[in-house]
Enzyme design. Structure first.
Site, PDB file in Angstrom:
ATOM      1  CG  HIS A 305      58.988  36.528  22.986  1.00  0.00           C
ATOM      2  ND1 HIS A 305      59.552  36.003  24.110  1.00  0.00           N
ATOM      3  CD2 HIS A 305      59.994  36.718  22.094  1.00  0.00           C
ATOM      4  CE1 HIS A 305      60.850  35.894  23.917  1.00  0.00           C
ATOM      5  NE2 HIS A 305      61.148  36.307  22.698  1.00  0.00           N
ATOM      6  CG  ASP A 362      62.012  38.361  14.383  1.00  0.00           C
ATOM      7  OD1 ASP A 362      63.133  38.866  14.204  1.00  0.00           O
ATOM      8  OD2 ASP A 362      61.838  37.254  14.917  1.00  0.00           O
TER       9      ASP A 362
HETATM   10  N1  CMC Z   1      49.655  34.295  15.524  1.00  0.00           N
HETATM   11  C1  CMC Z   1      48.510  33.670  15.873  1.00  0.00           C
HETATM   12  N2  CMC Z   1      48.360  32.930  16.995  1.00  0.00           N
HETATM   13  C2  CMC Z   1      49.429  32.829  17.812  1.00  0.00           C
HETATM   14  C3  CMC Z   1      50.668  33.456  17.508  1.00  0.00           C
HETATM   15  C4  CMC Z   1      50.755  34.218  16.327  1.00  0.00           C
HETATM   16  N3  CMC Z   1      51.883  34.819  15.997  1.00  0.00           N
HETATM   17  N4  CMC Z   1      51.546  33.158  18.476  1.00  0.00           N
HETATM   18  C5  CMC Z   1      50.913  32.382  19.360  1.00  0.00           C
HETATM   19  N5  CMC Z   1      49.618  32.193  18.961  1.00  0.00           N
HETATM   20  C6  CMC Z   1      48.568  31.453  19.683  1.00  0.00           C
HETATM   21  C7  CMC Z   1      48.751  29.943  19.566  1.00  0.00           C
HETATM   22  O1  CMC Z   1      48.026  29.435  18.463  1.00  0.00           O
HETATM   23  C8  CMC Z   1      48.211  29.471  20.877  1.00  0.00           C
HETATM   24  O2  CMC Z   1      46.791  29.534  20.800  1.00  0.00           O
HETATM   25  P1  CMC Z   1      45.889  28.433  21.598  1.00  0.00           P
HETATM   26  O3  CMC Z   1      46.164  28.667  23.047  1.00  0.00           O
HETATM   27  O4  CMC Z   1      44.501  28.730  21.182  1.00  0.00           O
HETATM   28  O5  CMC Z   1      46.379  27.082  21.120  1.00  0.00           O
HETATM   29  C9  CMC Z   1      48.639  30.551  21.873  1.00  0.00           C
HETATM   30  O6  CMC Z   1      48.742  31.745  21.089  1.00  0.00           O
HETATM   31  C10 CMC Z   1      49.967  30.276  22.561  1.00  0.00           C
HETATM   32  O7  CMC Z   1      50.963  30.032  21.552  1.00  0.00           O
HETATM   33  P2  CMC Z   1      52.169  29.025  21.682  1.00  0.00           P
HETATM   34  O8  CMC Z   1      52.623  28.652  20.324  1.00  0.00           O
HETATM   35  O9  CMC Z   1      51.769  27.919  22.617  1.00  0.00           O
HETATM   36  O10 CMC Z   1      53.215  29.952  22.434  1.00  0.00           O
HETATM   37  P3  CMC Z   1      54.769  29.706  22.527  1.00  0.00           P
HETATM   38  O11 CMC Z   1      55.232  30.470  23.698  1.00  0.00           O
HETATM   39  O12 CMC Z   1      55.059  28.237  22.510  1.00  0.00           O
HETATM   40  O13 CMC Z   1      55.336  30.314  21.154  1.00  0.00           O
HETATM   41  C11 CMC Z   1      56.165  31.794  19.534  1.00  0.00           C
HETATM   42  C12 CMC Z   1      55.962  31.534  21.033  1.00  0.00           C
HETATM   43  C13 CMC Z   1      57.076  33.010  19.368  1.00  0.00           C
HETATM   44  C14 CMC Z   1      56.834  30.592  18.879  1.00  0.00           C
HETATM   45  C15 CMC Z   1      54.788  32.079  18.885  1.00  0.00           C
HETATM   46  O14 CMC Z   1      54.187  33.204  19.477  1.00  0.00           O
HETATM   47  C16 CMC Z   1      54.872  32.252  17.369  1.00  0.00           C
HETATM   48  O15 CMC Z   1      54.829  31.273  16.630  1.00  0.00           O
HETATM   49  N6  CMC Z   1      55.003  33.532  16.870  1.00  0.00           N
HETATM   50  C17 CMC Z   1      55.178  33.763  15.457  1.00  0.00           C
HETATM   51  C18 CMC Z   1      56.632  33.517  15.065  1.00  0.00           C
HETATM   52  C19 CMC Z   1      57.534  34.633  15.541  1.00  0.00           C
HETATM   53  O16 CMC Z   1      57.252  35.804  15.389  1.00  0.00           O
HETATM   54  N7  CMC Z   1      58.681  34.226  16.111  1.00  0.00           N
HETATM   55  C20 CMC Z   1      59.716  35.160  16.560  1.00  0.00           C
HETATM   56  C21 CMC Z   1      59.829  35.188  18.062  1.00  0.00           C
HETATM   57  S1  CMC Z   1      60.783  36.628  18.628  1.00  0.00           S
HETATM   58  C22 CMC Z   1      62.354  36.363  18.001  1.00  0.00           C
HETATM   59  C23 CMC Z   1      63.054  35.278  18.727  1.00  0.00           C
HETATM   60  O17 CMC Z   1      63.469  35.487  19.890  1.00  0.00           O
HETATM   61  O18 CMC Z   1      63.228  34.222  18.147  1.00  0.00           O
END
Ligand code: CMC
Length: 429
Positions: A305, A362
């Site tokens: 998140h 989720d």
């Molecule tokens: N599985 C594997 N790796 C992950 C995941 C995951 N679910 N989430 C983040 N990472 C890794 C990502 O690859 C990155 O690694 P590195 O630093 O080596 O490049 C690091 O963690 C930081 O991730 P980010 O994408 O830069 O983080 P963000 O804050 O931009 O994204 C997120 C947050 C929710 C989009 C992301 O964690 C994600 O894609 N999660 C899976 C989708 C999900 O469950 N979404 C629902 C969110 S909660 C409901 C809502 O409020 O919408």
């Protein structure tokens, strides 16, 4: 007031530092460009407070979530969804007479205009219900021209009531259309979630009396989804509303933003992930390795998140509810086992620990929806139904904000410069 000092290019400029009621601090950069000729660069807005808001507080480090100052755990245990909606939109828990009046108004507007039904027949049967719901919500602005003025108190109230009252009907009709069954009209003797479940599962030849456990569980899930401050869809609703677009149009845009798999669409993706692990023989370890691999686009859906760097408090409540509900409804599913195992492995793995990735809202919600027999492509629609009061509350707060301005970010242009138009004959092939 505290000030932050910025030194740049031989200049010094001071900027006010704002403090929120829960202690967060922010540099007020409203005059940054005017004072020093710079703009701030913050893709994804991870460090940018786009507004002041009195609706929801999140402490992502400690895993705290409060609506209008009330902890989510208390609301989950004691409130109903419509009470929570009132709290978010009007800023306080309703008194008995206020709640009665509010429920009466919601009940009076559950029907859709008969002509709205004709929209459904124009959609293909396999259309995703999120596409249908966003289109029908946008279409409401064509049916209520008298409710479109974003600054008219009566118009706004009318639009709020209609959206909250009609969304379950809009959602259930989108499902009925997809399976080729006739629409089931609302039954105003039922409460909000029982009514929705009946519109989903009754047919003209067989009535459906929703199980109170199912109705209360759905109510709980709606409460947990009701607001989450400046997330992608809420920011979208605010941005659209900032052009003085009407509430229906703004909410329709929010539904589309929510649909994406990185946001609300993740609940559908989590269940698909769990099912694919089950079908592939249940190797949880192999999936975790895939989610960690830089060469694979797979992510552990329902994990991570932007704001929570700790266990999402909503996920904690849903995880507990998951066991209780499955037990009460007598549902057995291998998917819960797989999810628990995924969580256990991920929470011991340095990849997830070092990035502070924990289960989010989720991760377990889909297992509950499935136990309630909600089809998988309706999961994100239920997220939208829950988030509706939050979107409305933010849209209303924006319209009344003394700092109101149309949303219009800047950019750093990195494209070509000094080019000129070439007649077509002089361009290289
Ligand atoms: N599985 C594997 N790796 C992950 C995941 C995951 N679910 N989430 C983040 N990472 C890794 C990502 O690859 C990155 O690694 P590195 O630093 O080596 O490049 C690091 O963690 C930081 O991730 P980010 O994408 O830069 O983080 P963000 O804050 O931009 O994204 C997120 C947050 C929710 C989009 C992301 O964690 C994600 O894609 N999660 C899976 C989708 C999900 O469950 N979404 C629902 C969110 S909660 C409901 C809502 O409020 O919408």
């Amino acid at each position: 007031m505290q000030k932050a000092l910025l030194k740049w290019n031989g200049q010094e400029a001071e900027f006010p530092v704002l403090e929120g009621t829960e202690g967060e601090m922010a540099i007020d950069f409203t005059k940054l460009r005017q004072q020093v000729g710079l703009v701030s660069f913050d893709p994804g807005y991870g460090n940018t407070a786009s507004c002041k808001s009195a609706i929801t507080f999140i402490d992502g480090e400690k895993g705290i979530l409060k609506y209008r100052g009330i902890p989510i755990e208390e609301l989950a245990e004691k409130a109903t969804f419509l009470e929570t909606a009132y709290l978010l939109i009007w800023g306080k828990l309703p008194e008995p007479a206020e709640l009665k009046g509010f429920l009466r108004q919601i009940t009076a507007h559950t029907l859709l205009h008969e002509d709205v039904k004709r929209f459904y027949t124009g959609f293909p049967k396999d259309a995703h219900p999120m596409a249908v719901c966003s289109a029908v919500v946008a279409a409401l602005s064509a049916f209520y021209p008298e409710l479109l003025d974003p600054r008219g108190a009566e118009a706004e109230h009318g639009a709020i009531i209609r959206l909250l009252a009609k969304f379950p009907t809009i959602a259930a009709f989108s499902y009925k259309h997809s399976i080729g069954q006739p629409f089931i009209y609302p039954d105003n003797k039922l409460d909000y979630t029982s009514n929705f479940l009946r519109m989903m599962f009754a047919t003209p030849c067989e009535d459906y009396r929703p199980d109170p456990v199912a109705a209360r569980t759905l109510d709980l899930l709606l409460i947990l989804h009701a607001d989450h401050e400046q997330n992608c869809s809420t920011s979208t609703v605010r941005l659209v509303g900032s052009s003085l677009s009407n509430l229906f149009a703004s909410i329709s845009a929010g539904i589309n933003a929510l649909w994406g798999p990185l946001h609300g669409g993740a609940n559908q993706k989590v269940l698909e992930m769990l099912e694919s692990i089950e079908k592939g023989g249940g190797s949880v370890e192999a999936f975790v390795e895939k989610a960690k691999s830089k060469n694979d686009t797979a992510r552990l859906m329902g994990f991570g998140h932007r704001v929570y760097k700790n266990y999402d408090p909503r996920a904690k409540i849903i995880r507990k509810a998951c066991y209780e509900v499955l037990n009460k409804l007598g549902v057995r599913t291998k998917l819960l086992e797989i999810a628990v195992k995924l969580e256990e492995i991920a929470l011991k793995d340095d990849y997830f620990l070092s990035r502070r990735l924990y289960p989010n809202v989720d991760f377990y919600s889909g297992i509950i929806y499935q136990a309630l027999e909600i089809p998988i492509n309706m999961f994100t629609v239920l997220f939208a139904m829950g988030r509706l009061p939050g979107w409305i509350a933010h849209w209303d707060e924006l319209q009344k904000d003394p700092d109101f301005k149309i949303g219009r970010p800047r950019q750093i242009f990195v494209g070509p410069t000094g080019k000129h138009y070439l007649p077509i004959g002089q361009r290289k092939q």
